[in-house]
Structure formats: C-alpha cells, structure tokens
Write a protein that holds these residues in place. Structure first.
Motif, PDB file in Angstrom:
ATOM      1  N   SER A  78      -8.624   2.821   6.147  1.00 12.01           N
ATOM      2  CA  SER A  78      -9.038   4.056   6.810  1.00 12.01           C
ATOM      3  C   SER A  78      -7.903   5.076   6.786  1.00 12.01           C
ATOM      4  O   SER A  78      -6.729   4.714   6.627  1.00 12.01           O
ATOM      5  CB  SER A  78      -9.438   3.772   8.260  1.00 12.01           C
ATOM      6  N   THR A  79      -8.265   6.340   6.962  1.00 12.66           N
ATOM      7  CA  THR A  79      -7.241   7.389   7.024  1.00 12.66           C
ATOM      8  C   THR A  79      -6.279   7.139   8.179  1.00 12.66           C
ATOM      9  O   THR A  79      -5.065   7.314   8.049  1.00 12.66           O
ATOM     10  CB  THR A  79      -7.910   8.769   7.189  1.00 12.66           C
ATOM     11  N   GLY A  86      -8.287   1.395  -0.012  1.00 10.13           N
ATOM     12  CA  GLY A  86      -9.145   0.476   0.729  1.00 10.13           C
ATOM     13  C   GLY A  86      -8.839   0.375   2.203  1.00 10.13           C
ATOM     14  O   GLY A  86      -9.036  -0.687   2.814  1.00 10.13           O
ATOM     15  N   ASP A 142      -8.034  11.508   2.953  1.00  8.11           N
ATOM     16  CA  ASP A 142      -9.049  10.457   3.009  1.00  8.11           C
ATOM     17  C   ASP A 142      -9.371   9.901   1.622  1.00  8.11           C
ATOM     18  O   ASP A 142      -9.779   8.738   1.491  1.00  8.11           O
ATOM     19  CB  ASP A 142     -10.308  10.934   3.719  1.00  8.11           C
ATOM     20  N   ALA A 143      -9.167  10.708   0.576  1.00  7.02           N
ATOM     21  CA  ALA A 143      -9.392  10.209  -0.787  1.00  7.02           C
ATOM     22  C   ALA A 143      -8.334   9.168  -1.154  1.00  7.02           C
ATOM     23  O   ALA A 143      -8.642   8.156  -1.796  1.00  7.02           O
ATOM     24  CB  ALA A 143      -9.374  11.365  -1.783  1.00  7.02           C
ATOM     25  N   TYR A 144      -7.079   9.408  -0.754  1.00  4.61           N
ATOM     26  CA  TYR A 144      -6.031   8.414  -0.979  1.00  4.61           C
ATOM     27  C   TYR A 144      -6.354   7.131  -0.212  1.00  4.61           C
ATOM     28  O   TYR A 144      -6.173   6.017  -0.730  1.00  4.61           O
ATOM     29  CB  TYR A 144      -4.671   8.951  -0.529  1.00  4.61           C
ATOM     30  N   ALA A 145      -6.824   7.291   1.027  1.00  8.10           N
ATOM     31  CA  ALA A 145      -7.145   6.126   1.845  1.00  8.10           C
ATOM     32  C   ALA A 145      -8.257   5.294   1.196  1.00  8.10           C
ATOM     33  O   ALA A 145      -8.180   4.058   1.155  1.00  8.10           O
ATOM     34  CB  ALA A 145      -7.554   6.577   3.247  1.00  8.10           C
ATOM     35  N   ARG A 146      -9.303   5.969   0.671  1.00 10.12           N
ATOM     36  CA  ARG A 146     -10.396   5.241   0.025  1.00 10.12           C
ATOM     37  C   ARG A 146      -9.896   4.464  -1.179  1.00 10.12           C
ATOM     38  O   ARG A 146     -10.292   3.319  -1.407  1.00 10.12           O
ATOM     39  CB  ARG A 146     -11.503   6.214  -0.394  1.00 10.12           C
ATOM     40  N   ARG A 147      -9.004   5.065  -1.968  1.00 10.08           N
ATOM     41  CA  ARG A 147      -8.469   4.380  -3.145  1.00 10.08           C
ATOM     42  C   ARG A 147      -7.667   3.137  -2.774  1.00 10.08           C
ATOM     43  O   ARG A 147      -7.606   2.178  -3.543  1.00 10.08           O
ATOM     44  CB  ARG A 147      -7.603   5.336  -3.964  1.00 10.08           C
ATOM     45  N   ARG A 187       0.831  -1.210   0.000  1.00  8.00           N
ATOM     46  CA  ARG A 187       0.000   0.000   0.000  1.00  8.00           C
ATOM     47  C   ARG A 187       0.864   1.257   0.000  1.00  8.00           C
ATOM     48  O   ARG A 187       0.528   2.253  -0.643  1.00  8.00           O
ATOM     49  CB  ARG A 187      -0.923  -0.008   1.222  1.00  8.00           C
TER      50      ARG A 187
END
Length: 294
Positions: A215-216, A213, A206-211, A187
C-alpha cells in the motif's frame, strides 16, 4: 540537549565559502595521533571523503552509530553527514578529501551508484573478491600521486579514484544485496531503481506502491524508516538532482531542462525547482558556475 555539530573543511579547519583545493590526501596517523587517535564528530559542507584502511583497526561513527572496522576497509563519507573515528595506534592508511561536485560528476549517473554514494559506507575489501586488491592498489596509487603535490591534479588521479569507487560499489553492492535483512529493505532498494528509471514520467506514488505490491501508506512507512523521507520527496529530490546537473554542466536552456525532465510548463518547473532548491533555476545556475569559476 542537542549540541551543534561543527562543519569543517578537513578535520579542524572551518569551511570557507570557496575551497582552495579539490583534492587532498594525508596519512590517517599524521592527523589522528595529534588527537589521541580519535576524530570527534563533525561534518563537511562540500567535501567527499575516502578513508583507505590497509591495516590496523578502529571504529567509525556513521549514521549515528559506531561501527567496528579492521584492515582492508574503505570508508566513504558524503558531504553533510556527521561522522567521527577512533583508530588503533598501529593504523596504516590514508584519507582523501575531494570536492564533491567535481568528483561525483565524473562517476556514472546510475541510480545504484547515486544511492550507494548518498550516505556514509563502511566497505570491507574481502580477500575472496578478485577486485578487492585492485581497489586497494588504485587507492594507494591515488594517495601517492596526490601527496606528491603536483600543481594540478592529473587525469591519472581522476581515473584512479573514479575507477576504484566504481569497483568498490560493485564489490560491496553485491555483498549488500546478499545481506539485506528484511523485505522492506529489499523493497526500498527496488524503489530506488524504479525512481531512477521513471522519475521523468512523474509517476504517482501509488503507482510505485502497486509495482512493489504494497500500500502507499506502507511504502511511505518503509522510506521514512530507512531514509527519513516520504516517497514523494525521494522522487522530487531525484528530479532536482538531475535538474541541477543539467543546469551546471550543460548549456541547454531552462526550458530544455524542464522538457527533458517531463515538465510541459516551464513556469511550473521553475516553481517546483525553487520550492525544493531555494533558488530559481537561473539563479542556481549562475551561483554554481560562479563558485566553480572562483
């Protein structure tokens, strides 16, 4: 007890404000035999080092750990990283010392390249890799060209070293990708690629975290464990790195630099740059160009 790590120009020479060379090469034996085949822990302020081990063995202190190495190994050490070495007395190889700013500017500004060169590496040259012998040959030729003592480094040397490093990254990047031990390391590598592709868009953490998979909180835990930084700092450093390159190596205005990096407000960009770099964009440009011309 913390002991201050000395900062040297090469091994024992105190760093000057402006280095008088940008390329230096010498055999490993010529220096290390004077110190009982051991180079104590130290760091370099503006210098990038390449150690080319053709034969022999030893240990390298990188990232606060001792690592064994053998023949056909390349060790790269960026500026401001502690390192030290222990060599067998039959070692055959050379160390090349290069001004970081000039050398790194000649390499492709790719996220994978930037990340690979951002920390010390011990890179074997596997015999089953077709490019390994070519890397060794290029480094050997570069060493000889530098040691001949030409008044100015030639375009040939720049081409040899930059091509050797690009091939080295390709050879060991493939090996490293195959050897990643955990999902978190995977990751982290993916995050570096995402930041390289999207830092100009100022995408939130948080957008990077969502991509990826996760949590932030978990993503920040990963980056702190691997590189000691939260994601937000990694993004900021990538932006600042690109801004510094544009300020030093182009003549575009500060406003144009800000716009190219996704800032709508030049004043906000200037505050952001000053907070992270310690100087305003204009002052940084003037200082770095003065050092280059000096």
């Amino acid at each position: 007890m913390n002991r201050r790590v000395p900062t040297y120009s090469l091994y024992g020479e105190t760093a000057a404000e402006t280095p008088e060379f940008w390329l230096h090469a010498e055999s490993i034996a010529s220096r290390s035999q004077l110190h009982d085949w051991e180079i104590s822990r130290h760091r370099h302020e503006r210098l990038f080092q390449i150690l080319h081990i053709r034969s022999g063995e030893g240990q390298a202190l990188l990232n606060d750990r001792w690592h064994d190495f053998g023949e056909m190994t390349v060790i790269t050490v960026p500026e401001r990283h502690d390192h030290g070495f222990r060599f067998s007395n039959d070692v055959d190889g050379a160390v090349m010392t290069i001004m970081s700013r000039r050398f790194l500017s000649r390499l492709p500004a790719q996220p994978s390249m930037t990340e690979w060169l951002s920390r010390p590496r011990l890179a074997p040259l596997p015999s089953n890799q077709p490019d390994s012998q070519l890397v060794s040959q290029m480094l050997t030729r570069g060493e000889k060209e530098i040691m001949q003592g030409s008044e100015r480094p030639s375009a040939l040397i720049e081409s040899l070293l930059s091509t050797a490093i690009q091939l080295l990254v390709a050879v060991n990047g493939a090996n490293a990708a195959a050897a990643l031990a955990t999902k978190d390391e995977q990751r982290f590598a993916q995050l570096n690629d995402l930041i390289g592709d999207g830092f100009r868009s100022h995408m939130p953490v948080d957008a990077y975290a969502r991509r990826l998979g996760v949590s932030t909180t978990h993503l920040n835990r990963i980056t702190r464990a691997i590189c000691g930084k939260p994601v937000s700092r990694m993004i900021a450093e990538r932006i600042i790195s690109e801004a510094k390159r544009d300020l030093v190596f182009t003549s575009i205005s500060v406003q144009q630099v800000a716009t190219a990096l996704g800032f709508d407000d030049q004043a906000y960009f200037s505050r952001f740059f000053t907070r992270h770099a310690g100087l305003s964009p204009k002052a940084y440009r003037e200082r770095e160009r003065t050092l280059m011309e000096g």
